[in-house]
Motif scaffolding. Structure first.
Motif, PDB file in Angstrom:
ATOM      1  N   ASP A 581       0.831  -1.205   0.000  1.00 15.82           N
ATOM      2  CA  ASP A 581       0.000   0.000   0.000  1.00 15.82           C
ATOM      3  C   ASP A 581       0.867   1.257   0.000  1.00 15.82           C
ATOM      4  N   HIS A 582       1.977   1.229   0.738  1.00 15.67           N
ATOM      5  CA  HIS A 582       2.869   2.391   0.766  1.00 15.67           C
ATOM      6  C   HIS A 582       3.516   2.618  -0.594  1.00 15.67           C
ATOM      7  N   ARG A 583       3.877   1.524  -1.287  1.00 12.04           N
ATOM      8  CA  ARG A 583       4.460   1.664  -2.619  1.00 12.04           C
ATOM      9  C   ARG A 583       3.445   2.251  -3.594  1.00 12.04           C
ATOM     10  N   GLU A 584       2.189   1.802  -3.492  1.00 10.68           N
ATOM     11  CA  GLU A 584       1.135   2.354  -4.353  1.00 10.68           C
ATOM     12  C   GLU A 584       0.898   3.827  -4.043  1.00 10.68           C
ATOM     13  N   PHE A 585       0.907   4.189  -2.776  1.00  6.65           N
ATOM     14  CA  PHE A 585       0.675   5.574  -2.362  1.00  6.65           C
ATOM     15  C   PHE A 585       1.777   6.500  -2.876  1.00  6.65           C
ATOM     16  N   SER A 586       3.010   6.072  -2.757  1.00  6.94           N
ATOM     17  CA  SER A 586       4.137   6.939  -3.114  1.00  6.94           C
ATOM     18  C   SER A 586       4.431   6.935  -4.602  1.00  6.94           C
ATOM     19  N   GLY A 587       3.793   6.021  -5.360  1.00  9.17           N
ATOM     20  CA  GLY A 587       4.078   5.967  -6.797  1.00  9.17           C
ATOM     21  C   GLY A 587       5.517   5.576  -7.072  1.00  9.17           C
ATOM     22  N   ASP A 588       6.037   4.629  -6.298  1.00  5.13           N
ATOM     23  CA  ASP A 588       7.428   4.176  -6.430  1.00  5.13           C
ATOM     24  C   ASP A 588       8.411   5.321  -6.216  1.00  5.13           C
ATOM     25  N   ARG A 589       8.018   6.311  -5.403  1.00  7.95           N
ATOM     26  CA  ARG A 589       8.898   7.443  -5.095  1.00  7.95           C
ATOM     27  C   ARG A 589       9.312   7.374  -3.620  1.00  7.95           C
ATOM     28  N   VAL A 590       9.812   6.248  -3.184  1.00  3.37           N
ATOM     29  CA  VAL A 590      10.223   6.104  -1.791  1.00  3.37           C
ATOM     30  C   VAL A 590      11.487   6.913  -1.568  1.00  3.37           C
ATOM     31  N   LEU A 591      11.387   7.991  -0.797  1.00  6.92           N
ATOM     32  CA  LEU A 591      12.519   8.880  -0.585  1.00  6.92           C
ATOM     33  C   LEU A 591      13.103   8.774   0.813  1.00  6.92           C
ATOM     34  N   ASP A 592      12.464   7.975   1.692  1.00  5.68           N
ATOM     35  CA  ASP A 592      12.933   7.895   3.068  1.00  5.68           C
ATOM     36  C   ASP A 592      12.888   6.440   3.512  1.00  5.68           C
ATOM     37  N   GLU A 593      13.510   6.196   4.667  1.00  7.82           N
ATOM     38  CA  GLU A 593      13.468   4.852   5.231  1.00  7.82           C
ATOM     39  C   GLU A 593      12.062   4.518   5.714  1.00  7.82           C
ATOM     40  N   MET A 594      11.807   3.235   5.818  1.00  9.27           N
ATOM     41  CA  MET A 594      10.519   2.785   6.366  1.00  9.27           C
ATOM     42  C   MET A 594      10.773   1.516   7.164  1.00  9.27           C
ATOM     43  N   THR A 595      10.276   1.502   8.404  1.00 10.33           N
ATOM     44  CA  THR A 595      10.448   0.348   9.278  1.00 10.33           C
ATOM     45  C   THR A 595       9.110  -0.013   9.915  1.00 10.33           C
ATOM     46  N   VAL A 596       8.783  -1.303   9.925  1.00 17.54           N
ATOM     47  CA  VAL A 596       7.547  -1.807  10.547  1.00 17.54           C
ATOM     48  C   VAL A 596       7.900  -3.072  11.319  1.00 17.54           C
ATOM     49  N   LEU A 597       7.403  -3.166  12.565  1.00 13.96           N
ATOM     50  CA  LEU A 597       7.612  -4.344  13.400  1.00 13.96           C
ATOM     51  C   LEU A 597       6.260  -4.765  13.988  1.00 13.96           C
ATOM     52  N   THR A 598       5.907  -6.053  13.881  1.00 15.60           N
ATOM     53  CA  THR A 598       4.618  -6.545  14.370  1.00 15.60           C
ATOM     54  C   THR A 598       4.817  -7.747  15.287  1.00 15.60           C
ATOM     55  N   LEU A 599       3.918  -7.849  16.312  1.00 21.65           N
ATOM     56  CA  LEU A 599       3.855  -9.008  17.210  1.00 21.65           C
ATOM     57  C   LEU A 599       2.391  -9.402  17.359  1.00 21.65           C
ATOM     58  N   ARG A 600       2.093 -10.657  17.125  1.00 23.69           N
ATOM     59  CA  ARG A 600       0.712 -11.138  17.223  1.00 23.69           C
ATOM     60  C   ARG A 600       0.624 -12.219  18.299  1.00 23.69           C
ATOM     61  N   ARG A 601      -0.379 -12.040  19.185  1.00 22.26           N
ATOM     62  CA  ARG A 601      -0.600 -13.039  20.237  1.00 22.26           C
ATOM     63  C   ARG A 601      -1.211 -14.283  19.611  1.00 22.26           C
ATOM     64  N   SER A 602      -0.541 -15.405  19.808  1.00 21.17           N
ATOM     65  CA  SER A 602      -1.013 -16.653  19.210  1.00 21.17           C
ATOM     66  C   SER A 602      -2.330 -17.087  19.843  1.00 21.17           C
ATOM     67  N   ARG A 603      -3.153 -17.775  19.029  1.00 23.92           N
ATOM     68  CA  ARG A 603      -4.437 -18.264  19.531  1.00 23.92           C
ATOM     69  C   ARG A 603      -4.206 -19.498  20.405  1.00 23.92           C
TER      70      ARG A 603
END
Length: 603
Positions: A581-603
């Motif tokens: 979604d971020h790539r679509e939003f920026s139109g392949d114009r990523v000019l800065d770093e991007m970091t995402v970290l996720t933790l999911r509680r197991s069922r």
């Protein structure tokens, strides 16, 4: 018929002596009287002839004097030369234009006054005029005594009655004086070779610029080889590039004539030490280019090299701009080609400057790439460890463009009686930011071994960072996981997002003071209890702070919509959805770093 006056006078004196001898030996008579009358008439005619000759000679002298005075006073420079191009006469305007008296210029070859790039054209036009053409016209530059003048030179053959020698007159007209346009097959059209040559030089420089800006030329060896091949194909037979690497001069490229295969000579030139070439040393010492129109020294590239190349002319220019010389570019033309001139020198100096700028940018890009690799390997974990009861996933993009290398990081590590995680970013770019984030990451790992609260761990790292006085601030969010409970601490970071199984999204408090801002700053803390299927997501400013093509911000609102569409999905799918979604939003114009970290509680 006798036209020599002294001879006529001698003949008439002889005739008078014979008449006198006849009068003494002969009786008077009508015949003798007629001879004496004829003598008198001849004597009168001879006297009149002498007077007429003297009048004509006086008139001719006056005419010659007038012509000489007119030649001297002509308001345009006129040079008279012999068929070999040697100056025989110049007028006052020529002496004024060139800054030398007539006596200094007489007897000197006129081609030495012509710009070296036009000497071949001058010789060609001079030969054409001497072989029958009425005149020839071309534009050139005359240079002498430090003065340079662009003129339109008109060559005309001089035919002087009674003089077997041929002469050529050269008239130097200002360039704003235009000759009549040709209207018939026998009229000459002004030579536009200089204009065409300038256009070709401009086109070559434009092609070189496009070549150096090509993405595949970002590696220095590729750029050097491609530039050398282009110059060899368009303006030289041999092209040699020598550049500094690690403080030493190395031979980076040798391009021989295209018609010749790889030969022993090419290998020999590649093996030569460029530091031993006198012409290379001269360019490095002076920081400026040099041109050898006629080679008098065979050792400019090394003993016997130019002779074996069958070189006719040579040109060498610095690779670099201003005082920064990164190397030397040397070009050689063979003996059967028009020699290099000043115009070629100017064009190749510009090419060397372009190549120097490209090399400087390439080396800077390489340093930044190495810093980015160091950042990823030294600050980012190679793999995420398994946290009991949780699934984890992360993504990091270094970005693109001049802002690509920054200081974002994430990590997952052991703490006392549990696990810890962190995400953060320095308010800066480059190697310094990478070193500060490495300091924060390592400090948190060390401090968290003895701390139960992530806020206290952040406080200690903050105080240490203030003492270091780096001048950079770090926004960070740290969490300690023990069982289902997650205690969060924030130092100026964006609030974490919590994705519920039904698609609902809630945000933590976040906030706090960035690390390194002031000693004793207390981070903002809170505690969450994650139910089965709930996903905690931490993200950097490079995600929500990025801008689209229209200037709009990505923001938490768009992030919320993406997360809502990912309800019930594992962390890897969530991370991938955000990334796309971020790539679509920026139109392949990523000019800065991007970091995402996720933790999911197991069922």
């Amino acid at each position: 018929m006798l036209t020599n006056l002294p001879e006529l006078e001698r003949e008439l004196s002889g005739m008078a002596a014979r008449i006198a001898a006849l009068r003494e030996t002969s009786a008077p008579g009508p015949a003798l009287d007629e001879l004496e009358a004829a003598e008198e008439l001849l004597r009168s005619a001879l006297a009149e002839l002498g007077r007429s000759r003297r009048r004509r000679e006086g008139g001719n002298q006056r005419e010659h004097k007038l012509l000489r005075q007119t030649f001297r006073a002509l308001p345009v420079p006129v040079i008279v030369m012999d068929t070999g191009g040697v100056v025989r006469r110049i007028n006052n305007e020529t002496a004024r234009l060139l800054g030398s008296p007539a006596g200094y210029l007489l007897g000197r070859p006129f081609p030495l006054l012509v710009d070296v790039s036009s000497r071949a054209a001058f010789r060609s036009h001079l030969t054409a005029v001497l072989h029958g053409e009425e005149s020839a016209t071309f534009e050139t530059r005359l240079a002498h005594q430090g003065r340079t003048h662009t003129v339109r030179l008109v060559l005309s053959r001089l035919r002087m009655p009674g003089d077997p020698r041929e002469m050529v007159a050269a008239v130097a007209l200002p360039t704003d004086v235009r000759l009549p346009e040709a209207s018939g097959p026998d009229e000459r059209v002004p030579d536009d070779s200089a204009t065409m040559a300038a256009a070709r030089r401009h086109d070559l420089l434009a092609r070189l610029t496009r070549l150096l800006l090509d993405e595949e030329s970002l590696r220095e060896p590729v750029a050097l080889i491609r530039a050398a091949r282009l110059l060899g194909a368009e303006t030289a037979d041999w092209v040699i590039a020598d550049v500094f690497r690690d403080g030493s001069l190395h031979r980076a490229a040798v391009v021989p004539p295209a018609s010749e295969p790889v030969t022993r000579l090419q290998r020999a030139v590649e093996a030569l030490d460029p530091a031993g070439a006198p012409v290379v040393g001269q360019v490095l010492e002076t920081g400026s280019g040099t041109v050898h129109e006629m080679l008098a020294d065979d050792g400019l590239l090394g003993p016997g090299v130019l002779d074996e190349m069958r070189a006719g002319s040579l040109l060498a220019v610095p690779i670099g701009t201003g005082r920064e010389v990164l190397g030397v570019l040397t070009l050689v033309r063979l003996r059967d080609r028009v020699p290099f001139g000043l115009a070629d020198l100017g064009m190749l100096e510009e090419a060397g400057a372009q190549l120097g700028l490209a090399m400087r940018a390439q080396r800077g890009f390489q340093r930044r790439s190495e810093a980015a690799e160091t950042l990823q390997t030294g600050v980012l974990p190679r793999t995420l460890p398994d946290i009991p009861g949780f699934e984890t996933a992360a993504v990091y993009h270094p970005g693109s463009g001049p802002r690509a290398i920054g200081g974002e990081f994430y990590d997952v590590f052991r703490v006392r009686d549990g696990w810890g995680f962190v995400i953060g970013g320095a308010a800066g770019r480059g190697e310094e930011a990478a070193s500060v984030t490495a300091m924060v990451r390592g400090g948190l790992r060390v401090v968290s071994v003895r701390e139960d609260d992530p806020g206290e761990a952040l406080r200690k790292v903050n105080d240490a960072l203030v003492v270091q006085n780096t001048g950079l601030f770090v926004m960070a969010a740290v969490g300690f996981v023990r069982g289902r409970r997650v205690r969060l601490a924030s130092a100026g970071h964006h609030p974490a997002a919590l994705l519920l199984p039904d698609g609902g999204v809630r945000f933590a408090e976040g906030g706090g003071v960035p690390l390194g801002f002031e000693e004793g700053a207390v981070p903002a803390t809170e505690e969450l209890t994650l139910a089965a299927g709930e996903t905690l997501l931490l993200y950097s400013d490079g995600l929500v702070g990025s801008r689209g093509p229209g200037g709009e911000s990505y923001g938490e609102v768009r992030l919320t919509e993406v997360l809502a569409r990912c309800a019930g999905q594992p962390p890897g799918i969530v991370v991938k959805a955000i990334e796309e979604d971020h790539r679509e939003f920026s139109g392949d114009r990523v000019l800065d770093e991007m970091t995402v970290l996720t933790l999911r509680r197991s069922r």
